[in-house]
Every structure is written in C-alpha cells, then in structure tokens.
Design an enzyme around this catalytic site. Structure first.
Site, PDB file in Angstrom:
ATOM      1  N   GLU A  60      56.299  42.226  49.241  1.00  0.00           N
ATOM      2  CA  GLU A  60      55.578  40.569  49.417  1.00  0.00           C
ATOM      3  C   GLU A  60      55.305  39.847  47.754  1.00  0.00           C
ATOM      4  O   GLU A  60      55.148  40.496  47.222  1.00  0.00           O
ATOM      5  CB  GLU A  60      54.052  40.827  49.477  1.00  0.00           C
ATOM      6  N   ASP A  71      42.340  38.024  45.688  1.00  0.00           N
ATOM      7  CA  ASP A  71      42.133  38.805  44.582  1.00  0.00           C
ATOM      8  C   ASP A  71      42.165  39.660  43.142  1.00  0.00           C
ATOM      9  O   ASP A  71      41.145  38.822  42.595  1.00  0.00           O
ATOM     10  CB  ASP A  71      43.933  38.037  43.151  1.00  0.00           C
TER      11      ASP A  71
END
Length: 272
Positions: A60, A71
C-alpha cells in the site's frame, strides 16, 4: 476474479491474484504500507522494493493528505514532512510505476477520496492503471457514495477496497462486500492507526462477518506490529496489514530497516 476494462477485455484482479498465491502456499498474505515520498521520492521507492523482497505480496502506497483523520501520530508526522517539502500528486503515479516495474507485488494506493475527487475519478483511475497500480483503498468512502469511483475502477480494471469495522451492521457489511474488489479491509479496532501490544478481539468477528457476507478475501489492519500478531491474525484472515511499525522503521533506519522488519513479520526474509 476478473473485471472489464475500458477496452472490453477481461483483466484479472492483481490483488486477488497475489493473495490467492499466498493462500496456495499455505499462508496469509503480508500487506505492507508506506507513505508516498517519505522521506523523499527515491527512498520511498527503495523502501517499497525492500518490502517486496522481504515477503510483502501486496504493498500500500499512502498518499499524503493534510487532514488524515484515520492516521496515528507516526504516519501523520511522516506525511506532514512530505507535504512540507512540496509533495505533488504526480509523484504517486511515478512511485507506483517504479515499484511495479521492480517487483511482483500488487501495488495499491491508499487515499482519502477527496484527492481522487479533485482530480476526477476517471482521470485518477486511468493514471493509476497506466502506472501499473492494482487499485486503491479509500478509507473515508462508503459504497453508497462511490458511484463515480466504482464506474472508473470498472472501466480500468482496478481493485477497490472498502473498509468494514467492528461497528458495521450486517446490512453495511453486505454492501461493502458487494462493492469491494480484491479484498475487504477489516478494521480490527475503532480509532487511528498505530502499533499496539495486542490485537483487538474484534478482529476475528470483523473477518467472520465479511466472509459470511460473501467476501472471498479479508485482510486485517490497524495495530499489527509483531510476528505474533501476524501469526494470530493469519489463522483466520486472508491477509495481514502492517503500517505504523514499517513507517517507524523507515524513519529510524531507512529502507534496510524496513526490509529487516518485513522479513521478521512475514517470516520470509530475503536471502543474504
């Protein structure tokens, strides 16, 4: 599994092919995440290649974004650094092309949908396909609002990965499974990314729910940071996703450290 491209030919799912190859070898697929352009373009390419050399079937490449709500701090710090140096979206396609040309891994981008929408779903899909990308993970996009993206990925034979969480209803899981191609991303816990000492007990329930809804492949991410985690999740999931631990390794020790950690986590380090 195959899809129709804009030219009308059947195109195999690169991600499904990679995960099924791991399954045929008797293991779950190892999926590694790294931010695009961190700490610079060439180093990020080298690090991704090290991932593939050391056992990652799927890679990824995260696109830096100014408001990364999913995140955790390690990835936020990395992407903020990339944005400050003047990152441009074209770099993503350059990085994907370089990694796909140098490895056999299926290379996905992971991005908040606003970046795709800004460029245009069709244009983004075309450029990603031309770069050799396998598809995209869109953590903030739900199938109900993905009509343009579904059409674009169908047109260019790309995988599209939606997320299923511990809080997803049975109806929601069914929609996610139906809309996804390549695999379903099983979120193991609620919250942001980050290495944790234990895998959430919700992870297995998320995988089971997606499988029961018809998903052929479910990969688990968020909180995975040790070989023990990989082995535990690998008992019930089709793939194991590692991000924060790899980004920290890149920060602290460069591409070589990424390769060493990937080899430890996957159990398949590159020959010396």
């Amino acid at each position: 599994m195959s899809v129709q491209t804009s030219r009308g030919a059947a195109a195999p799912s690169k991600t499904a092919t990679a995960i099924e190859a791991a399954r045929a070898a008797g293991r779950s697929a190892f999926v590694g995440y790294l931010p695009a352009g961190y700490p610079d373009r060439e180093t990020s390419i080298t690090a991704a290649i090290e991932l593939a050399r050391n056992g990652a079937e799927v890679i990824e490449i995260g696109i830096p974004y100014s408001d990364p709500v999913m995140d955790g701090p390690v990835i936020q710090q990395a992407t903020t650094q990339v944005l400050r140096r003047g990152f441009r979206i074209d770099e993503v396609f350059e990085i994907v092309r370089a990694v796909t040309e140098a490895t056999d891994a299926a290379v996905l981008v992971m991005t908040y949908y606003n970046l795709i929408d800004r460029m245009g779903a069709e244009e983004f899909a075309r450029r990603l396909a031309e770069a050799g990308g396998a598809g995209a993970i869109t953590p903030d996009l739900i199938p109900d609002e993905a009509e343009d993206w579904i059409a674009a990925t169908d047109a260019y034979g790309l995988d599209r990965v939606f997320l299923s969480a511990p809080t997803s209803s049975a109806e929601r899981v069914a929609k996610i499974v139906e809309a996804s191609r390549g695999f379903v991303y099983g979120v193991s816990l609620m919250g942001v990314t980050g290495a944790r000492s234990e895998v959430s007990d919700a992870a297995e329930r998320v995988v089971r729910a997606a499988h029961e809804a018809g998903a052929e492949r479910v990969c688990v991410g968020l909180g995975v940071s040790t070989r023990a985690h990989v082995e535990e999740i690998g008992r019930y999931a089709d793939g194991v996703i590692v991000g924060t631990a790899l980004v920290a390794a890149l920060r602290d020790g460069g591409p070589a450290a990424v390769g060493r950690l990937a080899g430890e986590l996957s159990g398949r380090p590159a020959p010396a």
